[in-house]
Enzyme design. Sequence first.
Site, short mmCIF file in Angstrom:
data_model
loop_
_atom_site.label_atom_id
_atom_site.label_comp_id
_atom_site.label_asym_id
_atom_site.label_seq_id
_atom_site.Cartn_x
_atom_site.Cartn_y
_atom_site.Cartn_z
CB CYS A 150 -0.95 -0.01 1.19
SG CYS A 150 -0.18 -0.48 2.76
CD GLN A 155 3.02 1.96 6.48
OE1 GLN A 155 4.21 2.04 6.17
NE2 GLN A 155 2.37 0.81 6.45
CB SER A 161 -7.27 -0.08 8.33
OG SER A 161 -6.74 0.97 7.55
CG HIS A 174 -0.99 3.86 4.84
ND1 HIS A 174 -1.66 3.57 6.01
CD2 HIS A 174 -0.54 2.66 4.34
CE1 HIS A 174 -1.61 2.25 6.22
NE2 HIS A 174 -0.95 1.70 5.22
#
Length: 341
Positions: A130, A157, A160, A249
Amino acid sequence: MKKSKYNVAVIGVGAVGIEMLRVLKQRNFPVAQLRVLARSAREIEVDGSKYQVEAISDESFAGIDIALFAGTEGEKGAAVTYAAQAVKRGAVVIDNGADFRMDPKVPLVVPEVNAGDVKKHKGIIANPNCSTIQMVVALWPIYKKVGVKRIIVTTLQASSGAGKGAVEQLKEETARIAAAGFDNIHVNIENKAMPQQLAYNVFPHIGSFVEADYTNEEWKLVCETHKIMHDHKIKISATTVRVPVRTGHSESIYIETAKAISPDKARELLKKSPGIVVMDEPAKNIYPMPKDAEGKDETFVGRIRQDCFVKKGLWLWVVADNLRKGAATNAIQIAECVISN
């Protein structure tokens, strides 16, 4: 074969799998038959729609054209067990886990950057980490224009990104501290998903510590960026930090470019680039924040400014929803590239 609609399987019904179901529907992906697979059979509901979850087996992939594996960071994903069976039965596998990302035979794709690599697949395409996805989306337009020689990135970050257990840990810790009237911000809970307390705290530890005292999460930003951008000469150093945010993030990114580019020119370049929204009026308190990026597919960029001491140094602040562009949306975009080819 080119079809008007495709049989799609979503494997895993955790946070990313649920988001994949949402994104397939929201982007009107041409689905003929949708099969939802997990370890055990059950019924789930997503945004008012009910889905029958089937217990996964090799035979589950019969007739499937595209298999979307939700994947789990830090664990061996279902793709390790079932990807080969899916490919054998004619499916193209798009895996959100880390198991195939650095396999030289498997393309690692962010459609805004290297969509053409989809054509090189041998049945499996990997979805990047991600944090890597949002970083390369933001940097690619600048890289193409003036080159990038060095990247220093600190990620902030959200919980989740570590899964449902981490989100629950943050929720429980926050509730306990609030109930205590904030007199003591230290709490202890059982079944912790993260190595440290997250509520009212941050800690620089995502993944496991490996080579040179960097974490494997930090090395992902290095190795995956090199592979996606097809440039192993870029010098990249990363620090990954967990913060008490539910979803979204943030990244503080410093780059040194090969040729000088002003913040204004970088801003205009990014405004014209696909998948990017520029929010950069700090005097008006306008800049990207996780709360505003949650539920959205774009990568948000702001705080674009020049290093006062390095002519070719540039700072950017980059935010994206880690469950959507950082996982589910990017996977569906890869699937869209597959069917367009």
